[in-house]
Design an enzyme around this catalytic site. Sequence first.
Site, short mmCIF file in Angstrom:
data_model
loop_
_atom_site.label_atom_id
_atom_site.label_comp_id
_atom_site.label_asym_id
_atom_site.label_seq_id
_atom_site.Cartn_x
_atom_site.Cartn_y
_atom_site.Cartn_z
N VAL A 52 -33.28 -47.89 -26.61
CA VAL A 52 -33.28 -48.26 -25.19
C VAL A 52 -31.89 -48.35 -24.58
O VAL A 52 -31.76 -48.53 -23.37
CB VAL A 52 -34.03 -49.59 -24.97
CG1 VAL A 52 -35.49 -49.46 -25.32
CG2 VAL A 52 -33.37 -50.73 -25.75
N TYR A 53 -30.83 -48.24 -25.36
CA TYR A 53 -29.49 -48.33 -24.80
C TYR A 53 -29.23 -47.10 -23.93
O TYR A 53 -29.24 -45.97 -24.41
CB TYR A 53 -28.44 -48.41 -25.91
CG TYR A 53 -28.44 -49.70 -26.70
CD1 TYR A 53 -29.21 -50.79 -26.31
CD2 TYR A 53 -27.64 -49.84 -27.83
CE1 TYR A 53 -29.20 -51.97 -27.03
CE2 TYR A 53 -27.61 -51.02 -28.56
CZ TYR A 53 -28.40 -52.09 -28.16
OH TYR A 53 -28.40 -53.25 -28.89
N GLY A 54 -28.99 -47.36 -22.65
CA GLY A 54 -28.78 -46.25 -21.72
C GLY A 54 -29.99 -45.34 -21.63
O GLY A 54 -29.84 -44.14 -21.38
N ASP A 55 -31.19 -45.91 -21.85
CA ASP A 55 -32.42 -45.10 -21.85
C ASP A 55 -32.34 -43.94 -22.83
O ASP A 55 -32.85 -42.84 -22.57
CB ASP A 55 -32.73 -44.57 -20.44
CG ASP A 55 -33.08 -45.68 -19.46
OD1 ASP A 55 -33.68 -46.67 -19.88
OD2 ASP A 55 -32.72 -45.55 -18.26
N GLY A 56 -31.68 -44.18 -23.96
CA GLY A 56 -31.56 -43.15 -24.98
C GLY A 56 -30.24 -42.43 -24.97
O GLY A 56 -29.89 -41.72 -25.93
#
Length: 323
Positions: A52-56
């Site tokens: 989920v970091y930066g939406d991938g």
Amino acid sequence: MQQRPLGRSGLAVSRLALGTMTWGRDTDADDAAAQLKSYLEVGGNLVDTADVYGDGDAESVIGSLLDALVPRDELLIATKAGLRPGTGRRRDGSRGHLLRTLDASLRRLGTDHVDLWQIHGYDPDTPLEETLAAMDHAVASGRVRYVGVSNFSGWQTARAATWQAAFPGRAPVVAAQTEYSLLERGIEREVLPACTELGLGVLPWSPLGRGVLTGKYRHGRPADSRAASAHLERFVATYLEPRCSSIVEAVATAAGGLGVSPAEVALAWVRDRPGVVAPILGARTVGQLLGALQVEQMTLPVEIAAALDDVSAVPVGYPERDG
């Protein structure tokens, strides 16, 4: 950089890990490359990320740097799965979701396996046995080498670890990633004792109290800081209150006496706590990372560590403290 075993496993990790929560969002690919290069140059080998970091995008940035900066087999990659931000189901530990997101993580990372796969949070709507079975399958399939949990409470951590240890062939839980710093010592009540007893290595996130322990907020909120960021303001605001301010001042005083930065003092304290394997350094810029990496050269005097223990101690009573 010194290395430590990750819990009761054969995996040796550097005693400082590199975090990537801002990669692909606040930290672009060039700055990320500079961070990774600086980290590798001092002997670091563990990079932590999440789906989920930066939406991938954080995983994609890491994937773009593999081989260009470091051979895959010389870097340990830890990622996480199990969160669904922005949906009605914030946490999802179901088998389908976990294995689907693991495959997506591997595609973004450009690799056939991750070295440590962690469940990002306890899902009360999925039987824990189902979540743990997904971890077993991930290891058995070769897509994951070791497994851990993140942001689990004491009883959740203990239940997961003991369930996995109860039957030969299950993937043992070897790590617990959790928030831990001079401003947040809640894990000392139950999570840390559980990890110590059951052989899990602790990977502290936000060891600098979400940046507050650097001292940057002592006299205001810098315009380029997380506290001034629309998407991170609430993340930092938790620690901009009087009790935390007194701890920050104690850290600054200790740093002044030692001739080092407040960040070095705060990091040294958490790095050398019993049970801790590798605090995760989540820098936005390479300059911030280089400053934090200076802690590798220092050992906090016992007297100063004890004084910081006293000023930051959390209340512990029944039943955690006997008698």
